[in-house]
Design a protein around this motif. Structure first.
Motif: not given
Length: 115
Positions: A1-27
């Motif tokens: 997946m492409a990163n959006i940028g603008q200094d958004r932090p990289l995070r993991v998606c606990d569902v799919c394992g994707g590593v990117d800076d896309h919008p997340r639901h943090s619980i």
């Protein structure tokens, strides 16, 4: 997946394992009657290990293994079944309504009123 940028932090998606800076639901914390973040599968761990930049890999793997919180792409959370009640405005289906096919930058623009 492409990163959006603008200094958004990289995070993991606990569902799919994707590593990117896309919008997340943090619980944080438990949702009554549901596992918050089950232990990641071997496939998710492998995906993070393969896709995370080497300098970020230790941090991202620690976050993935922390089951007291869960970070999920909004679309992954919606598709898996967001743990928030369906009538909660922060439920992923409600947050992404009208943008069901959008990901990454397009979803972020929808969420921020940019598209």
């Amino acid at each position: 997946m492409a990163n959006i940028g603008q200094d958004r932090p990289l995070r993991v998606c606990d569902v799919c394992g994707g590593v990117d800076d896309h919008p997340r639901h943090s619980i944080v914390g438990a949702v009554p009657g549901q596992d918050l973040a089950p232990a990641p599968t071997d496939q998710v761990i492998e995906r993070v290990t393969t896709n995370a930049p080497a300098s970020e890999r230790p941090r991202l793997l620690r976050e993935l293994m922390d089951t007291s919180t869960s970070d999920r792409h909004l679309d992954c959370c919606r598709e898996q079944g967001c743990p928030l009640p369906a009538d909660d405005p922060n439920n992923c289906a409600n947050r992404t309504r009208g943008a069901e096919a959008k990901r990454g930058g397009q979803l972020l623009a929808h969420l921020t009123g940019g598209a």
